[in-house]
Design a protein around this motif. Structure first.
Motif, PDB file in Angstrom:
ATOM      1  N   VAL A  44      99.959  30.046  23.328  1.00  0.00           N
ATOM      2  CA  VAL A  44      99.916  31.132  22.373  1.00  0.00           C
ATOM      3  C   VAL A  44     101.105  31.771  22.033  1.00  0.00           C
ATOM      4  CG1 VAL A  44      98.823  33.259  22.293  1.00  0.00           C
ATOM      5  CG2 VAL A  44      97.671  31.329  23.004  1.00  0.00           C
ATOM      6  N   PHE A  45     102.158  31.934  23.267  1.00  0.00           N
ATOM      7  CA  PHE A  45     103.383  32.509  22.925  1.00  0.00           C
ATOM      8  C   PHE A  45     104.283  31.693  22.227  1.00  0.00           C
ATOM      9  CE2 PHE A  45     102.468  34.963  27.061  1.00  0.00           C
ATOM     10  CZ  PHE A  45     101.931  36.149  26.520  1.00  0.00           C
ATOM     11  N   ALA A  46     104.107  30.286  22.226  1.00  0.00           N
ATOM     12  CA  ALA A  46     105.137  29.577  21.480  1.00  0.00           C
ATOM     13  C   ALA A  46     104.650  29.826  20.015  1.00  0.00           C
ATOM     14  CB  ALA A  46     105.097  28.324  22.024  1.00  0.00           C
ATOM     15  N   ALA A  47     103.392  29.552  19.561  1.00  0.00           N
ATOM     16  CA  ALA A  47     102.889  29.818  18.280  1.00  0.00           C
ATOM     17  C   ALA A  47     103.073  31.128  17.613  1.00  0.00           C
ATOM     18  CB  ALA A  47     101.220  29.530  18.052  1.00  0.00           C
ATOM     19  N   LEU A  48     103.072  32.235  18.462  1.00  0.00           N
ATOM     20  CA  LEU A  48     103.448  33.806  17.961  1.00  0.00           C
ATOM     21  C   LEU A  48     104.914  33.738  17.604  1.00  0.00           C
ATOM     22  CD1 LEU A  48     101.331  35.735  20.319  1.00  0.00           C
ATOM     23  CD2 LEU A  48     101.054  35.610  17.894  1.00  0.00           C
ATOM     24  N   LEU A  49     105.875  32.768  18.308  1.00  0.00           N
ATOM     25  CA  LEU A  49     106.935  33.169  17.931  1.00  0.00           C
ATOM     26  C   LEU A  49     107.293  32.381  16.921  1.00  0.00           C
ATOM     27  CD1 LEU A  49     110.038  33.658  19.309  1.00  0.00           C
ATOM     28  CD2 LEU A  49     110.060  31.251  20.356  1.00  0.00           C
ATOM     29  N   LEU A  50     106.986  31.104  16.707  1.00  0.00           N
ATOM     30  CA  LEU A  50     107.248  30.407  15.240  1.00  0.00           C
ATOM     31  C   LEU A  50     106.633  31.121  14.099  1.00  0.00           C
ATOM     32  CD1 LEU A  50     106.368  26.696  16.859  1.00  0.00           C
ATOM     33  CD2 LEU A  50     108.618  27.491  16.335  1.00  0.00           C
ATOM     34  N   ILE A  51     105.564  31.737  14.397  1.00  0.00           N
ATOM     35  CA  ILE A  51     104.958  32.380  13.257  1.00  0.00           C
ATOM     36  C   ILE A  51     105.826  33.412  12.933  1.00  0.00           C
ATOM     37  CG2 ILE A  51     103.069  33.904  12.689  1.00  0.00           C
ATOM     38  CD1 ILE A  51     101.342  31.787  14.132  1.00  0.00           C
ATOM     39  N   LEU A  52     106.474  33.997  13.764  1.00  0.00           N
ATOM     40  CA  LEU A  52     107.192  35.427  13.649  1.00  0.00           C
ATOM     41  C   LEU A  52     108.501  34.820  13.107  1.00  0.00           C
ATOM     42  CD1 LEU A  52     107.951  38.286  13.931  1.00  0.00           C
ATOM     43  CD2 LEU A  52     108.994  37.658  16.225  1.00  0.00           C
ATOM     44  N   LYS A  53     108.977  33.755  13.690  1.00  0.00           N
ATOM     45  CA  LYS A  53     110.222  33.216  12.957  1.00  0.00           C
ATOM     46  C   LYS A  53     110.179  32.816  11.432  1.00  0.00           C
ATOM     47  CE  LYS A  53     113.837  29.745  13.987  1.00  0.00           C
ATOM     48  NZ  LYS A  53     114.984  30.897  14.286  1.00  0.00           N
ATOM     49  N   VAL A  54     109.065  32.189  11.166  1.00  0.00           N
ATOM     50  CA  VAL A  54     108.712  31.679   9.746  1.00  0.00           C
ATOM     51  C   VAL A  54     108.482  32.963   8.662  1.00  0.00           C
ATOM     52  CG1 VAL A  54     106.675  30.845   8.198  1.00  0.00           C
ATOM     53  CG2 VAL A  54     107.458  29.559  10.179  1.00  0.00           C
ATOM     54  N   ALA A  55     107.666  33.896   9.334  1.00  0.00           N
ATOM     55  CA  ALA A  55     107.604  35.287   8.570  1.00  0.00           C
ATOM     56  C   ALA A  55     109.114  36.196   8.395  1.00  0.00           C
ATOM     57  CB  ALA A  55     106.591  36.101   9.409  1.00  0.00           C
ATOM     58  N   LEU A  56     109.840  35.975   9.123  1.00  0.00           N
ATOM     59  CA  LEU A  56     111.302  36.505   9.304  1.00  0.00           C
ATOM     60  C   LEU A  56     111.893  35.881   8.123  1.00  0.00           C
ATOM     61  CD1 LEU A  56     111.963  37.696  12.884  1.00  0.00           C
ATOM     62  CD2 LEU A  56     111.377  39.172  10.915  1.00  0.00           C
ATOM     63  N   GLU A  57     111.975  34.391   8.086  1.00  0.00           N
ATOM     64  CA  GLU A  57     112.575  33.702   7.205  1.00  0.00           C
ATOM     65  C   GLU A  57     111.920  33.993   5.753  1.00  0.00           C
ATOM     66  OE1 GLU A  57     112.283  29.102   6.391  1.00  0.00           O
ATOM     67  OE2 GLU A  57     113.160  29.620   8.577  1.00  0.00           O
ATOM     68  N   ILE A  58     110.913  34.258   5.636  1.00  0.00           N
ATOM     69  CA  ILE A  58     110.247  34.319   4.381  1.00  0.00           C
ATOM     70  C   ILE A  58     110.682  35.826   3.927  1.00  0.00           C
ATOM     71  CG2 ILE A  58     108.147  35.054   2.999  1.00  0.00           C
ATOM     72  CD1 ILE A  58     106.728  33.049   4.667  1.00  0.00           C
ATOM     73  N   ARG A  59     111.039  36.682   4.748  1.00  0.00           N
ATOM     74  CA  ARG A  59     111.091  38.250   4.455  1.00  0.00           C
ATOM     75  C   ARG A  59     112.705  38.160   4.036  1.00  0.00           C
ATOM     76  NH1 ARG A  59     111.787  42.580   9.028  1.00  0.00           N
ATOM     77  NH2 ARG A  59     113.712  42.697   8.385  1.00  0.00           N
ATOM     78  N   GLU A  60     113.510  37.410   4.810  1.00  0.00           N
ATOM     79  CA  GLU A  60     114.861  37.317   4.259  1.00  0.00           C
ATOM     80  C   GLU A  60     114.917  36.667   2.762  1.00  0.00           C
ATOM     81  OE1 GLU A  60     116.941  35.031   7.266  1.00  0.00           O
ATOM     82  OE2 GLU A  60     116.640  36.522   8.647  1.00  0.00           O
ATOM     83  N   LYS A  61     114.199  35.886   2.520  1.00  0.00           N
ATOM     84  CA  LYS A  61     114.354  35.157   1.239  1.00  0.00           C
ATOM     85  C   LYS A  61     113.761  36.142  -0.035  1.00  0.00           C
ATOM     86  CE  LYS A  61     113.857  30.526   2.450  1.00  0.00           C
ATOM     87  NZ  LYS A  61     112.963  29.209   2.324  1.00  0.00           N
ATOM     88  N   LEU A  62     112.784  37.015   0.571  1.00  0.00           N
ATOM     89  CA  LEU A  62     112.378  38.025  -0.413  1.00  0.00           C
ATOM     90  C   LEU A  62     113.469  39.313  -0.701  1.00  0.00           C
ATOM     91  CD1 LEU A  62     108.588  38.179   0.495  1.00  0.00           C
ATOM     92  CD2 LEU A  62     109.794  37.116  -1.347  1.00  0.00           C
ATOM     93  N   CYS A  63     114.192  39.683   0.598  1.00  0.00           N
ATOM     94  CA  CYS A  63     114.827  40.602   0.496  1.00  0.00           C
ATOM     95  C   CYS A  63     116.383  40.220  -0.031  1.00  0.00           C
ATOM     96  CB  CYS A  63     115.117  41.351   2.055  1.00  0.00           C
ATOM     97  SG  CYS A  63     113.672  42.027   2.544  1.00  0.00           S
ATOM     98  N   ALA A  64     116.524  38.968  -0.427  1.00  0.00           N
ATOM     99  CA  ALA A  64     117.604  38.615  -0.931  1.00  0.00           C
ATOM    100  C   ALA A  64     117.727  38.841  -2.415  1.00  0.00           C
ATOM    101  CB  ALA A  64     117.903  36.988  -0.630  1.00  0.00           C
ATOM    102  N   GLU A  65     116.637  39.135  -2.970  1.00  0.00           N
ATOM    103  CA  GLU A  65     116.373  39.210  -4.410  1.00  0.00           C
ATOM    104  C   GLU A  65     116.824  40.295  -4.783  1.00  0.00           C
ATOM    105  OE1 GLU A  65     114.662  37.438  -6.838  1.00  0.00           O
ATOM    106  OE2 GLU A  65     114.511  35.943  -5.222  1.00  0.00           O
ATOM    107  N   PRO A  66     117.872  40.638  -6.114  1.00  0.00           N
ATOM    108  CA  PRO A  66     118.492  41.621  -6.454  1.00  0.00           C
ATOM    109  C   PRO A  66     117.561  42.763  -6.536  1.00  0.00           C
ATOM    110  CG  PRO A  66     118.331  40.285  -8.255  1.00  0.00           C
ATOM    111  CD  PRO A  66     117.919  39.754  -6.787  1.00  0.00           C
TER     112      PRO A  66
END
Length: 97
Positions: A44-66
């Motif tokens: 469960v903790f490993a899955a939460l860590l991976l989900i958080l990492k994917v969510a942060l990656e998506i957020r970084e891509k969205l925030c990179a927009e001008p």
């Protein structure tokens, strides 16, 4: 063999997705065989860590927009000509208020 940053990110992303699938299967097996919660918590903790990492990656891509720019137009004609120019060149959306 030389890997640049994009290659490592692609490998890491693929490994994360494979690990998430493995964790889902592990969770189903734990549920089917009624294993103790002590055996399920690391997954469960490993899955939460991976989900958080994917969510942060998506957020970084969205925030990179001008960001939205603010411009002042002296006349309505200037505003509408610029608006139509931006609409014709838009990739996703146009924010005009």
């Amino acid at each position: 063999m030389s890997f640049d940053r994009l290659d490592w990110e692609r490998v890491e992303r693929r490994a994360m997705m494979i690990l998430l699938v493995i964790l889902v299967v592990y969770s189903i097996v734990c549920g089917l065989y009624s294993l103790s919660i002590a055996w399920q918590l690391p997954a469960v903790f490993a899955a939460l860590l991976l989900i958080l990492k994917v969510a942060l990656e998506i957020r970084e891509k969205l925030c990179a927009e001008p960001t939205v720019s603010m411009d002042y137009y002296g006349t309505n004609a200037e505003f509408y000509s610029e608006m139509w120019r931006r609409i014709s060149q838009a990739r996703r959306s146009v924010a005009a208020t």
